[in-house]
Design a protein around this motif. Structure first.
Motif, PDB file in Angstrom:
ATOM      1  N   CYS A 110       5.337  15.118   4.521  1.00 54.07           N
ATOM      2  CA  CYS A 110       4.124  15.063   5.331  1.00 54.07           C
ATOM      3  C   CYS A 110       3.899  16.436   5.955  1.00 54.07           C
ATOM      4  N   ARG A 111       2.832  16.555   6.732  1.00 56.42           N
ATOM      5  CA  ARG A 111       2.530  17.819   7.392  1.00 56.42           C
ATOM      6  C   ARG A 111       3.043  17.814   8.827  1.00 56.42           C
ATOM      7  N   GLU A 112       3.111  18.966   9.413  1.00 61.23           N
ATOM      8  CA  GLU A 112       3.538  19.083  10.810  1.00 61.23           C
ATOM      9  C   GLU A 112       2.653  18.238  11.714  1.00 61.23           C
ATOM     10  N   THR A 113       1.380  18.138  11.374  1.00 58.55           N
ATOM     11  CA  THR A 113       0.417  17.416  12.211  1.00 58.55           C
ATOM     12  C   THR A 113       0.416  15.903  11.989  1.00 58.55           C
ATOM     13  N   ASP A 114       1.168  15.415  11.028  1.00 60.05           N
ATOM     14  CA  ASP A 114       1.199  13.973  10.740  1.00 60.05           C
ATOM     15  C   ASP A 114       2.199  13.289  11.673  1.00 60.05           C
ATOM     16  N   THR A 115       1.804  13.149  12.912  1.00 59.51           N
ATOM     17  CA  THR A 115       2.743  12.718  13.957  1.00 59.51           C
ATOM     18  C   THR A 115       3.194  11.279  13.801  1.00 59.51           C
ATOM     19  N   GLN A 116       2.311  10.390  13.332  1.00 57.50           N
ATOM     20  CA  GLN A 116       2.693   8.990  13.155  1.00 57.50           C
ATOM     21  C   GLN A 116       3.788   8.863  12.092  1.00 57.50           C
ATOM     22  N   THR A 117       3.613   9.577  10.997  1.00 57.48           N
ATOM     23  CA  THR A 117       4.612   9.555   9.927  1.00 57.48           C
ATOM     24  C   THR A 117       5.931  10.132  10.409  1.00 57.48           C
ATOM     25  N   ARG A 118       5.876  11.273  11.073  1.00 61.05           N
ATOM     26  CA  ARG A 118       7.103  11.911  11.552  1.00 61.05           C
ATOM     27  C   ARG A 118       7.818  11.023  12.562  1.00 61.05           C
ATOM     28  N   SER A 119       7.055  10.349  13.421  1.00 69.54           N
ATOM     29  CA  SER A 119       7.669   9.464  14.413  1.00 69.54           C
ATOM     30  C   SER A 119       8.358   8.283  13.759  1.00 69.54           C
ATOM     31  N   PHE A 120       7.699   7.669  12.766  1.00 72.31           N
ATOM     32  CA  PHE A 120       8.265   6.489  12.117  1.00 72.31           C
ATOM     33  C   PHE A 120       9.556   6.820  11.383  1.00 72.31           C
ATOM     34  N   PHE A 121       9.579   7.953  10.691  1.00 70.63           N
ATOM     35  CA  PHE A 121      10.736   8.283   9.856  1.00 70.63           C
ATOM     36  C   PHE A 121      11.781   9.128  10.582  1.00 70.63           C
ATOM     37  N   ALA A 122      11.565   9.408  11.851  1.00 71.46           N
ATOM     38  CA  ALA A 122      12.468  10.302  12.580  1.00 71.46           C
ATOM     39  C   ALA A 122      13.921   9.864  12.483  1.00 71.46           C
ATOM     40  N   ASN A 123      14.176   8.576  12.584  1.00 75.43           N
ATOM     41  CA  ASN A 123      15.550   8.075  12.562  1.00 75.43           C
ATOM     42  C   ASN A 123      15.854   7.229  11.331  1.00 75.43           C
ATOM     43  N   LEU A 124      14.955   7.284  10.328  1.00 79.26           N
ATOM     44  CA  LEU A 124      15.107   6.401   9.173  1.00 79.26           C
ATOM     45  C   LEU A 124      15.437   7.135   7.881  1.00 79.26           C
ATOM     46  N   GLY A 125      15.062   8.378   7.786  1.00 81.42           N
ATOM     47  CA  GLY A 125      15.313   9.075   6.527  1.00 81.42           C
ATOM     48  C   GLY A 125      14.817  10.494   6.583  1.00 81.42           C
ATOM     49  N   PRO A 126      15.146  11.284   5.574  1.00 79.69           N
ATOM     50  CA  PRO A 126      14.766  12.697   5.564  1.00 79.69           C
ATOM     51  C   PRO A 126      13.270  12.890   5.412  1.00 79.69           C
ATOM     52  N   ILE A 127      12.732  13.874   6.112  1.00 78.47           N
ATOM     53  CA  ILE A 127      11.321  14.237   6.033  1.00 78.47           C
ATOM     54  C   ILE A 127      11.214  15.682   5.561  1.00 78.47           C
ATOM     55  N   ARG A 128      10.320  15.909   4.623  1.00 77.18           N
ATOM     56  CA  ARG A 128      10.065  17.265   4.150  1.00 77.18           C
ATOM     57  C   ARG A 128       8.663  17.654   4.592  1.00 77.18           C
ATOM     58  N   LEU A 129       8.549  18.734   5.344  1.00 78.00           N
ATOM     59  CA  LEU A 129       7.244  19.199   5.812  1.00 78.00           C
ATOM     60  C   LEU A 129       6.591  20.074   4.748  1.00 78.00           C
ATOM     61  N   VAL A 130       5.310  19.823   4.492  1.00 75.52           N
ATOM     62  CA  VAL A 130       4.571  20.585   3.490  1.00 75.52           C
ATOM     63  C   VAL A 130       3.420  21.321   4.174  1.00 75.52           C
ATOM     64  N   THR A 131       3.045  22.447   3.594  1.00 69.25           N
ATOM     65  CA  THR A 131       1.999  23.279   4.202  1.00 69.25           C
ATOM     66  C   THR A 131       0.795  23.476   3.288  1.00 69.25           C
ATOM     67  N   GLU A 132       0.850  22.924   2.093  1.00 66.90           N
ATOM     68  CA  GLU A 132      -0.276  23.019   1.179  1.00 66.90           C
ATOM     69  C   GLU A 132      -0.313  21.780   0.288  1.00 66.90           C
TER      70      GLU A 132
END
Length: 272
Positions: A110-132
């Motif tokens: 997801c993107r840095e600005t995708d706060t709902q996604t980042r919040s949900f997965f914060a303690n559930l699994g790895p997140i990769r931030l994309v910029t394009e």
């Protein structure tokens, strides 16, 4: 063999905890000889706790049909989105007022600005931030989160642009799922059933939103919570209490009752 299949979010549980009442009901169902599986849009890492809580005994469906895993998470089947299609979808939605959630192989992008996604997965699994809007890893599905008022317009636009190449399906009041053409929980169940020597004596499936529709249509008995999407309520054989009232327990109580044993398919739209 008798088979019980349930969606996770807003059907089996709210969030990450499966209620003790539901766990106990699933234990009784297994003791009565039923096989249990889940069918969800989640990854294995985010579905694992739910699968263990209800004691799945059969391969389960992840990524809304994009992957099938055995009870301990070993992949049995996978269907990925074609890279060029994924890039074109990302490019189109990149500047829209919504959040992105790109499901890869047990990793979310997801993107840095995708706060709902980042919040949900914060303690559930790895997140990769994309910029394009370019995929660099395998993609099972692209999920969009937006204000509910935007859903009809976004769905219409996506169907016009990509409807001949991808499945476009609301996955919740604010979620839109985009997957490879032909991928659904229902098509994944077809694949599993084709590998069995005989079809189960009875299949009971439960789900609450449009991404469960194809699954429920393949079941002998389709159950939906009373607060499910109206399309499912129109077709459901059984209307169960909402997840906040442990609807899956009520469904299992009914399945194990003499009434179900004598007339499992009777009275479409019956409320439990």
């Amino acid at each position: 063999m008798k088979l019980f299949i349930t969606d996770i979010d807003d059907t089996l549980s709210i969030g990450e905890a499966v209620a003790d009442e539901v766990r106990e009901a699933c234990s009784r169902l297994r003791s009565a000889g039923w096989e249990i599986m889940v069918a969800t849009g989640r990854t294995y890492s985010t579905a694992r706790g739910h699968m263990e809580a209800i004691g799945v005994t059969r391969p389960s469906i992840l990524y809304n049909g994009g992957r099938i895993v055995d009870p301990v998470g070993r992949p049995l089947y996978s269907r990925l989105m074609e890279e060029n299609l994924a890039n074109r979808i990302l490019e189109y939605v990149w500047t829209l007022p919504l959040e992105l959630q790109v499901s890869g192989d047990e990793r979310i992008s997801c993107r840095e600005t995708d706060t709902q996604t980042r919040s949900f997965f914060a303690n559930l699994g790895p997140i990769r931030l994309v910029t394009e809007p370019v995929v660099t890893e395998p993609v099972f599905r692209i999920c969009l989160w937006m204000e509910s008022r935007l859903m009809p317009e976004v769905e219409k636009d996506l169907r016009e642009r990509f409807g001949r190449e991808a499945e476009i399906c609301p996955g919740g009041p604010q979620f839109m799922d985009i997957q490879p053409l032909g991928v659904s929980k229902g098509s994944a169940l077809d694949r599993l059933l084709a590998e069995l020597p005989t079809r189960p004596e009875v299949i009971v499936a439960a789900g609450d939103h449009c991404n469960d529709r194809e699954l429920l249509r393949r079941a002998d008995v389709a159950a939906s919570p009373s607060n499910a999407h109206e399309a499912l309520l129109r077709e459901a054989d059984l209307i169960i209490p909402p997840v906040s009232e442990h609807g899956i327990r009520a469904l299992i109580d009914h399945i194990l009752s003499p009434a179900f044993a004598t007339a499992p398919f009777a009275a479409p739209g019956r409320r439990l």
